[in-house]
Design a protein around this motif. Sequence first.
Motif, PDB file in Angstrom:
ATOM      1  N   TYR A  32      28.036   5.457  -9.294  1.00  9.96           N
ATOM      2  CA  TYR A  32      29.235   5.832 -10.009  1.00  9.96           C
ATOM      3  C   TYR A  32      28.852   5.903 -11.484  1.00  9.96           C
ATOM      4  O   TYR A  32      27.975   5.176 -11.948  1.00  9.96           O
ATOM      5  CB  TYR A  32      30.337   4.786  -9.814  1.00  9.96           C
ATOM      6  N   TYR A  36      32.162   4.871 -21.799  1.00  7.68           N
ATOM      7  CA  TYR A  36      32.990   3.934 -22.551  1.00  7.68           C
ATOM      8  C   TYR A  36      32.891   4.281 -24.031  1.00  7.68           C
ATOM      9  O   TYR A  36      31.868   4.760 -24.513  1.00  7.68           O
ATOM     10  CB  TYR A  36      32.498   2.495 -22.357  1.00  7.68           C
ATOM     11  N   LEU A  44      34.732  -2.510 -25.607  1.00  6.72           N
ATOM     12  CA  LEU A  44      34.613  -1.177 -25.022  1.00  6.72           C
ATOM     13  C   LEU A  44      35.897  -0.769 -24.308  1.00  6.72           C
ATOM     14  O   LEU A  44      36.558  -1.591 -23.678  1.00  6.72           O
ATOM     15  CB  LEU A  44      33.463  -1.154 -24.008  1.00  6.72           C
ATOM     16  N   LEU A  46      37.342   2.095 -21.488  1.00 13.91           N
ATOM     17  CA  LEU A  46      36.940   3.094 -20.515  1.00 13.91           C
ATOM     18  C   LEU A  46      37.493   4.451 -20.926  1.00 13.91           C
ATOM     19  O   LEU A  46      38.694   4.609 -21.152  1.00 13.91           O
ATOM     20  CB  LEU A  46      37.457   2.715 -19.124  1.00 13.91           C
ATOM     21  N   LYS A  49      35.558   8.259 -15.765  1.00  7.70           N
ATOM     22  CA  LYS A  49      34.606   7.823 -14.746  1.00  7.70           C
ATOM     23  C   LYS A  49      34.496   8.852 -13.643  1.00  7.70           C
ATOM     24  O   LYS A  49      35.452   9.583 -13.364  1.00  7.70           O
ATOM     25  CB  LYS A  49      35.009   6.472 -14.168  1.00  7.70           C
ATOM     26  N   LEU A  51      33.608   8.952  -9.634  1.00  9.89           N
ATOM     27  CA  LEU A  51      33.379   8.178  -8.416  1.00  9.89           C
ATOM     28  C   LEU A  51      32.929   9.091  -7.298  1.00  9.89           C
ATOM     29  O   LEU A  51      31.934   8.837  -6.610  1.00  9.89           O
ATOM     30  CB  LEU A  51      34.646   7.421  -8.018  1.00  9.89           C
ATOM     31  N   SER A  52      33.674  10.163  -7.072  1.00  5.93           N
ATOM     32  CA  SER A  52      33.346  11.129  -6.027  1.00  5.93           C
ATOM     33  C   SER A  52      34.249  12.342  -6.215  1.00  5.93           C
ATOM     34  O   SER A  52      35.082  12.370  -7.122  1.00  5.93           O
ATOM     35  CB  SER A  52      33.553  10.525  -4.636  1.00  5.93           C
ATOM     36  N   PHE A  90      29.166   4.905 -24.998  1.00  4.56           N
ATOM     37  CA  PHE A  90      28.185   4.373 -24.065  1.00  4.56           C
ATOM     38  C   PHE A  90      28.368   4.997 -22.688  1.00  4.56           C
ATOM     39  O   PHE A  90      29.476   5.020 -22.153  1.00  4.56           O
ATOM     40  CB  PHE A  90      28.323   2.853 -23.928  1.00  4.56           C
ATOM     41  N   GLN A  94      26.716   2.531 -12.162  1.00  3.48           N
ATOM     42  CA  GLN A  94      26.939   1.427 -11.232  1.00  3.48           C
ATOM     43  C   GLN A  94      26.621   1.931  -9.837  1.00  3.48           C
ATOM     44  O   GLN A  94      27.056   3.012  -9.458  1.00  3.48           O
ATOM     45  CB  GLN A  94      28.402   0.982 -11.304  1.00  3.48           C
ATOM     46  N   GLU A 100      28.430  -4.725  -8.355  1.00  9.23           N
ATOM     47  CA  GLU A 100      29.384  -4.440  -9.419  1.00  9.23           C
ATOM     48  C   GLU A 100      28.778  -4.424 -10.815  1.00  9.23           C
ATOM     49  O   GLU A 100      29.470  -4.288 -11.779  1.00  9.23           O
ATOM     50  CB  GLU A 100      30.496  -5.477  -9.380  1.00  9.23           C
ATOM     51  N   LYS A 101      27.471  -4.576 -10.917  1.00  7.69           N
ATOM     52  CA  LYS A 101      26.874  -4.609 -12.246  1.00  7.69           C
ATOM     53  C   LYS A 101      26.844  -3.215 -12.857  1.00  7.69           C
ATOM     54  O   LYS A 101      26.533  -2.229 -12.206  1.00  7.69           O
ATOM     55  CB  LYS A 101      25.438  -5.138 -12.155  1.00  7.69           C
ATOM     56  N   LEU A 102      27.169  -3.162 -14.124  1.00  6.32           N
ATOM     57  CA  LEU A 102      27.074  -1.933 -14.896  1.00  6.32           C
ATOM     58  C   LEU A 102      25.787  -1.954 -15.700  1.00  6.32           C
ATOM     59  O   LEU A 102      25.457  -2.955 -16.322  1.00  6.32           O
ATOM     60  CB  LEU A 102      28.253  -1.814 -15.858  1.00  6.32           C
ATOM     61  N   PHE A 104      24.110  -0.091 -18.872  1.00  7.17           N
ATOM     62  CA  PHE A 104      24.516   0.736 -19.996  1.00  7.17           C
ATOM     63  C   PHE A 104      23.344   1.456 -20.627  1.00  7.17           C
ATOM     64  O   PHE A 104      22.210   0.969 -20.643  1.00  7.17           O
ATOM     65  CB  PHE A 104      25.184  -0.123 -21.067  1.00  7.17           C
ATOM     66  N   GLY A 105      23.646   2.628 -21.203  1.00  5.40           N
ATOM     67  CA  GLY A 105      22.690   3.283 -22.075  1.00  5.40           C
ATOM     68  C   GLY A 105      22.727   2.631 -23.447  1.00  5.40           C
ATOM     69  O   GLY A 105      23.520   1.715 -23.699  1.00  5.40           O
ATOM     70  N   THR A 106      21.892   3.106 -24.336  1.00  7.72           N
ATOM     71  CA  THR A 106      21.773   2.495 -25.661  1.00  7.72           C
ATOM     72  C   THR A 106      22.854   2.952 -26.626  1.00  7.72           C
ATOM     73  O   THR A 106      22.949   2.438 -27.729  1.00  7.72           O
ATOM     74  CB  THR A 106      20.403   2.798 -26.273  1.00  7.72           C
TER      75      THR A 106
END
Lengths: 114, 117
Positions: A32, A36, A44, A46, A49, A51-52, A90, A94, A100-102, A104-106
């Motif tokens: 997914y 942000y 942050l 949202l 997003k 998902l599908s 950002f 996931q 459930e961990k996200l 992140f990019g820099t």
Amino acid sequence: AQSVTQLDSQVPVFEEAPVELRCNYSSSVSVYLFWYVQYPNQGLQLLLKYLSGSTLVESINGFEAEFNKSQTSFHLRKPSVHISDTAEYFCAVQTNFGNEKLTFGTGTRLTIIP
Amino acid sequence: GAVVSQHPSWVICKSGTSVKIECRSLDFQATTMFWYRQFPKQSLMLMATSNEGSKATYEQGVEKDKFLINHASLTLSTLTVTSAHPEDSSFYICSARVLAGEADTQYFGPGTRLTVL
């Protein structure tokens, strides 16, 4: 493990001009994708997003992002930016296997020039 | 809906002291909360996952005894930085997980800026 690359650390854009913030990801499984936004000295929020379903997702304030599986990208775009869009953006990924961990990019700092 | 608060918003402390940061979900219950750390001009790094009523799960490289996490209720998680040192100065952000159909969504607090002198 997955990773996210935001190619541009800073993007200056004139007000009312279009903008694209780039995001590429790497993952061995389906993911997914999220964008942000972080305003100065704030947490942050949202923005949108994926998902599908439809690969084009939109936010309420005019931003949109398109999921491109072949290019493993999820670039963020806005056709006409406003001063209030100045912020840090950002991209995050996931896995969709119950993790459930996200990751992140820099981040990309978008600066709108009046 | 889905508002997360943090307290304090900023704190300055002397080296060697302990600092507690609170993270609250204001209008929903969160069985899972996350603690992140953000250095200047860098991205968020996940420190630990906090589950209500159980021990936190720490990411590799994060010292459990230094960053104590307690998630005693469905709306409150706390992060205590014990014996803080200048290198612990950072922006600490929490998030709370909300299940939303196919995927969970994390709602973030406004962050706490810790400065250790």
